[in-house]
Design a protein around this motif. Structure first.
Motif, short mmCIF file in Angstrom:
data_model
loop_
_atom_site.label_atom_id
_atom_site.label_comp_id
_atom_site.label_asym_id
_atom_site.label_seq_id
_atom_site.Cartn_x
_atom_site.Cartn_y
_atom_site.Cartn_z
N VAL A 67 0.93 -1.30 -0.02
CA VAL A 67 0.14 0.09 0.10
C VAL A 67 1.03 1.33 -0.03
O VAL A 67 0.64 2.17 -0.71
N VAL A 68 1.89 1.18 0.88
CA VAL A 68 2.81 2.46 0.62
C VAL A 68 3.41 2.56 -0.59
O VAL A 68 3.70 3.83 -1.00
N ASP A 69 4.18 1.48 -0.87
CA ASP A 69 4.76 1.63 -2.29
C ASP A 69 3.78 1.97 -3.51
O ASP A 69 4.22 3.09 -4.13
N ALA A 70 2.74 1.66 -3.46
CA ALA A 70 1.40 2.04 -4.41
C ALA A 70 1.25 3.67 -4.16
O ALA A 70 1.06 4.40 -5.25
N ALA A 71 1.24 4.14 -2.82
CA ALA A 71 0.87 5.56 -2.56
C ALA A 71 1.95 6.37 -3.13
O ALA A 71 1.56 7.49 -3.75
N PHE A 100 11.89 6.13 4.09
CA PHE A 100 10.57 5.90 4.49
C PHE A 100 9.63 4.67 4.38
O PHE A 100 8.89 4.03 5.21
N ARG A 101 10.00 4.27 3.11
CA ARG A 101 9.10 2.87 2.79
C ARG A 101 9.40 1.70 3.68
O ARG A 101 8.59 0.77 3.78
N TYR A 102 10.52 1.77 4.07
CA TYR A 102 11.04 0.65 4.86
C TYR A 102 10.12 0.50 6.36
O TYR A 102 10.45 -0.34 6.98
N SER A 103 9.49 1.59 6.68
CA SER A 103 8.80 1.60 8.03
C SER A 103 7.36 1.00 7.78
O SER A 103 6.95 0.87 8.80
N ALA A 104 7.05 0.71 6.57
CA ALA A 104 5.84 0.08 6.38
C ALA A 104 5.65 -1.48 7.18
O ALA A 104 6.68 -1.81 7.47
N VAL A 105 4.45 -2.06 7.20
CA VAL A 105 4.24 -2.94 7.80
C VAL A 105 4.53 -4.00 6.79
O VAL A 105 3.83 -3.92 5.64
N ASN A 123 13.40 -7.37 -2.44
CA ASN A 123 13.68 -7.42 -3.80
C ASN A 123 12.66 -6.65 -4.83
O ASN A 123 13.41 -6.21 -5.97
N VAL A 124 11.58 -6.42 -4.57
CA VAL A 124 10.63 -5.56 -5.30
C VAL A 124 11.35 -4.15 -5.35
O VAL A 124 11.40 -3.59 -6.35
N ALA A 125 11.43 -3.49 -4.14
CA ALA A 125 12.08 -2.43 -4.05
C ALA A 125 13.33 -2.06 -4.81
O ALA A 125 13.25 -1.09 -5.62
N VAL A 126 14.33 -3.10 -4.77
CA VAL A 126 15.39 -3.02 -5.59
C VAL A 126 15.04 -3.12 -6.99
O VAL A 126 15.88 -2.41 -7.82
N THR A 127 14.58 -4.02 -7.27
CA THR A 127 14.15 -4.13 -8.65
C THR A 127 13.41 -2.84 -9.43
O THR A 127 13.50 -2.56 -10.50
N ARG A 128 12.44 -2.40 -8.74
CA ARG A 128 11.80 -0.98 -9.04
C ARG A 128 12.52 0.32 -9.14
O ARG A 128 12.39 1.15 -9.72
N ARG A 129 13.58 -0.01 -8.03
CA ARG A 129 14.82 1.21 -8.11
C ARG A 129 15.90 1.06 -7.95
O ARG A 129 16.55 0.81 -6.94
N PRO A 130 16.51 0.42 -9.16
CA PRO A 130 17.84 -0.15 -9.13
C PRO A 130 18.99 0.86 -9.06
O PRO A 130 20.18 0.63 -8.83
#
Length: 185
Positions: A67-71, A100-105, A123-130
């Motif tokens: 939800v946070v990543d999509a927001a 801040f995204r890493y404080s999500a649940v 892995n999603v975070a790294v792939t989306r922002r390499p």
């Protein structure tokens, strides 16, 4: 696991270079957003979606990571003009949002080993922002996605051995063989 009809990788391991695979990675996040909107607001496309996105990123520790990543995807970075948190390394606003995204649940999906959701999220975070991440790290992270999506999780020893192979210069094919064979056992 299925092969991507565009790039030939196991889906979605061709991301971020393959648009189809990148779309599949984005869909992992979007599924969470749609479920959140439906549960909280009774619609998957409320008229005030940007306001909702701003409210979510103001309290990332109160919402699931998807939800946070999509927001963040729905907000524009005032500095680089891209999706907030996904801009290039060095964009101060995106770097801050990315942190801040890493404080999500993180809530593991039913039937997966504890920690799978954390691994999938990273892995999603790294792939989306390499940007600013070592090419070998991005390679291992994106190749790992199909296994993690299926609900598997490598042991610490398997993950460390794979990273060591990558640092020693193993080819993409060699790494994929290890990840898709060894991590499935």
């Amino acid at each position: 696991m299925r092969r991507c009809e565009v790039c030939g990788h196991q889906e979605p391991a061709g991301a971020p270079d393959c648009d189809r695979c990148a779309g599949l990675v984005d869909e992992l996040v979007e599924e969470g957003w749609r479920a959140f909107l439906l549960a909280e607001f009774g619609a998957v496309a409320p008229p005030d979606e940007q306001l909702i996105a701003r409210m979510v990123v103001d309290e990332p520790d109160k919402h699931p990571w998807r939800v946070v990543d999509a927001a963040y995807d729905r907000l524009t970075c005032p500095e680089c003009g891209g999706r907030l948190s996904r801009g290039p390394a060095g964009c101060a606003s995106c770097d801050l949002a990315n942190g801040f995204r890493y404080s999500a649940v993180e809530i593991d999906r039913p039937g997966v080993p504890p920690g799978n959701e954390h691994a999938l999220r990273v892995n999603v975070a790294v792939t989306r922002r390499p940007y600013g991440i070592a090419a070998t790290e991005v390679l291992v992270r994106r190749l790992s996605l199909p296994v993690l999506i299926e609900g598997r999780l490598p042991t610490t020893a398997q993950a460390q051995a794979t990273k060591a192979l990558a640092r020693k210069g193993a080819t993409e094919q060699e790494l994929a063989a290890v990840i898709y064979a060894d991590w499935n056992s």
